[in-house]
Design an enzyme around this catalytic site. Structure first.
Site, PDB file in Angstrom:
ATOM      1  N   GLU A  92      70.725  79.115  12.458  1.00 26.30           N
ATOM      2  CA  GLU A  92      69.678  78.146  12.159  1.00 26.30           C
ATOM      3  C   GLU A  92      69.778  76.943  13.099  1.00 26.30           C
ATOM      4  O   GLU A  92      70.873  76.493  13.448  1.00 26.30           O
ATOM      5  CB  GLU A  92      69.828  77.673  10.707  1.00 26.30           C
ATOM      6  CG  GLU A  92      68.777  76.655  10.286  1.00 26.30           C
ATOM      7  CD  GLU A  92      69.035  76.047   8.921  1.00 26.30           C
ATOM      8  OE1 GLU A  92      68.074  75.561   8.300  1.00 26.30           O
ATOM      9  OE2 GLU A  92      70.207  76.048   8.480  1.00 26.30           O
ATOM     10  N   LYS A  97      60.911  78.079   6.778  1.00 23.53           N
ATOM     11  CA  LYS A  97      61.873  77.768   5.736  1.00 23.53           C
ATOM     12  C   LYS A  97      61.108  77.256   4.527  1.00 23.53           C
ATOM     13  O   LYS A  97      60.236  76.386   4.640  1.00 23.53           O
ATOM     14  CB  LYS A  97      62.876  76.715   6.218  1.00 23.53           C
ATOM     15  CG  LYS A  97      64.059  76.526   5.278  1.00 23.53           C
ATOM     16  CD  LYS A  97      65.130  75.642   5.914  1.00 23.53           C
ATOM     17  CE  LYS A  97      66.368  75.548   5.015  1.00 23.53           C
ATOM     18  NZ  LYS A  97      67.447  74.755   5.651  1.00 23.53           N
ATOM     19  N   CYS A 153      68.952  79.787   5.571  1.00 27.95           N
ATOM     20  CA  CYS A 153      69.982  78.919   4.983  1.00 27.95           C
ATOM     21  C   CYS A 153      69.762  78.665   3.490  1.00 27.95           C
ATOM     22  O   CYS A 153      70.036  79.527   2.665  1.00 27.95           O
ATOM     23  CB  CYS A 153      70.053  77.615   5.777  1.00 27.95           C
ATOM     24  SG  CYS A 153      71.558  76.650   5.465  1.00 27.95           S
TER      25      CYS A 153
END
Length: 514
Positions: free
Chosen positions: A268, A343, A377
């Site tokens: 990331e 995300k 993440c």
């Protein structure tokens, strides 16, 4: 006598494949035909069209849909005769559709009650048979309801009822029709469809054999389907130019290619390394500067994927769109095509320092190694997301991550391992290590990148295919067997996906675009 205008007497009946514009009509028709049963959801219908559009058929009369049918292709030998509707349809999403299968499995037929004297069901069954011919499939298999049984359940067993219908002593609106359409009874299934009260959850396993079927060598069972993954534990260190960054990335892609990897995975926001040679502003202004490299980043990674013949999970990068900053992970396929996943959950840190906005779409991507998903993440820490992408067919979930200390890393690791166990999928985490002493809010890194498997005898003892040494720049390579994954979902020590209590709970995705 003048010519009669015949067009005003015509009633045009059309048999065609379903389109997205038909979804509302299909759902309303299902509610009318099966008022006590759960109708399709839009996401399930979307999945049908995405996976097997030829198998989704409707009958239209003067612009009104009056009948429809849904089906998928499977190798029926891989399933137990005593299967459930949820198992055979992957909970209604048909993500188990197998283009190399031998059998067309019909999962629903419905006809509007006002049009049941027009042989609409016959038209739908004929369309299925023509599809089986066109695709050279061995047979059509169905789990047929017996809705008339509720009227006789106090007098006879389901087996006795079916025998009476076959002997023409009783009439069942579905079984009688299927027998007249050339289907042969193979078995009686128990607990097929939990909300089918009229059939008391019984169904008849029926089969129509395609006499035109020609055996080919292309239909076979795979003993293994290995997918090789190369994970980059990337060192964040000061660089002097974009070209230096590109050179480092190409080196790792070359390494992955030399190992004949199918996927190479970067961490990331590893592109924040570019900030190390730029004049420093506040973190939010620095991130906007970083977005100016977006097109160059996409260009070089597309080139790498094609040149080195490897699919690249391009970590993630901050991208500006319509004045908003998003954290986006790109999939660079080796055929040159590109996909992206935003995300979906933004940490308090990302919001406070960088002002990052949330994405709103949960994607599953087709690749030459099956379906995959990317949860960036923090997203892996929300189990609903992993369940949704698994139901959409993902076998591997990639998680590029960036954590600054051990506690944050362990949240990512433990959750990724839990997602692998509870969804019977593979999960892959790739993180950054090292220090960027000149970049505010990116100064320290902690990572131990890894490849995780479900926890069962067929997989590595600890559910870990491979893992890096903590906080060292390195790569790991591992083979993930998709055929082994498929078998474990059907006959593992535990079968979590099949054993869910969908009568008690479910996970639903909302489409924010509608």
């Amino acid at each position: 006598m003048p010519d009669i205008d015949l067009s005003k007497f015509e009633k045009v009946v059309t048999v065609r494949t379903i389109k997205r514009a038909d979804f509302e009509a299909i759902i309303n028709l299902q509610k009318l035909c099966f008022p006590n049963m759960e109708p399709w959801t839009v996401s399930q219908l979307e999945s049908h069209l995405s996976i097997f559009p030829e198998g989704q058929i409707c009958v239209e009369l003067e612009g009104i849909i009056i009948g429809s049918s849904s089906s998928l292709i499977i190798n029926f030998d891989e399933y137990n005769d005593q299967h459930s509707w949820a198992e055979i349809t992957a909970n209604g999403y048909i993500t188990n559709h197998n283009t190399d299968g031998d059998n067309l499995y019909g999962i629903e037929v419905m006809v509007h009650p006002d049009y049941r004297n027009m042989k609409i069901g016959k038209r739908l069954y004929k369309a299925r048979q023509e599809l089986a011919d066109a695709l050279n499939l061995k047979s059509i298999v169905i789990g047929g309801r017996i809705p008339g049984y509720v009227n006789y359940a106090d007098k006879m067993t389901a087996k006795e009822y079916v025998r009476e219908v076959i002997s023409l002593n009783l009439y069942d609106p579905i079984l009688t029709f299927q027998l007249s359409s050339g289907f042969v009874l193979k078995r009686i299934i128990k607990k097929y469809l939990p909300d089918d009260r009229a059939s008391l959850q019984y169904a008849t396993l029926m089969e129509w054999n395609n006499i035109e079927y020609q055996s080919t060598n292309s239909h076979h069972f795979k003993t293994a389907f290995p997918v090789r993954i190369c994970v980059i534990q990337y060192m964040m260190k000061k660089i002097n130019s974009f070209e230096e960054f590109a050179h480092q990335c190409e080196y790792y892609v070359d390494v992955a290619s030399n190992y004949k990897s199918d996927f190479v995975v970067f961490p990331e926001i590893f592109t924040t390394q570019l900030l190390s040679f730029m004049d420093q502003d506040t973190p939010s202004l620095s991130v906007r500067k970083l977005t100016t490299f977006t097109e160059r980043y996409i260009e070089i990674f597309t080139h790498f994927a094609v040149r080195y013949n490897v699919n690249i999970i391009g970590g993630s990068h901050f991208v500006e769109e319509e004045g908003m900053i998003y954290n986006i992970s790109y999939l660079f396929r080796r055929d040159g095509t590109i996909e992206k996943q935003y995300k979906l959950h933004i940490t308090p840190n990302e919001q406070q320092w960088w002002g990052i906005s949330t994405g709103d779409e949960i994607n599953v991507f087709d690749t030459d190694c099956g379906k995959i998903a990317i949860l960036i993440c923090y997203d892996i820490e929300f189990p609903e997301l992993a369940r949704i992408v698994t139901e959409k067919g993902a076998n591997i979930i990639f998680t590029p991550f960036c954590t600054d200390e051990r506690q944050g890393y362990m949240r990512v690791r433990y959750c990724a391992q839990a997602r692998a166990v509870e969804n019977q999928v593979y999960t892959v985490i790739a993180g950054t290590v090292g220090n960027l002493t000149h970049v505010e809010n990116m100064d320290i890194q902690y990572a131990q990148s890894a490849i995780f498997t479900p926890s069962d005898f067929s997989f590595p003892r600890d559910g870990i295919m491979a893992e890096c040494t903590p906080n060292l720049e390195m790569v790991i390579v591992g083979d993930l067997d998709l055929e082994l994954l498929k078998r474990s979902r059907k006959s593992g020590t535990v079968t979590l996906l099949n054993n869910r209590r969908l009568d008690l709970y479910e996970v639903k995705e909302h489409n924010l675009k509608t």
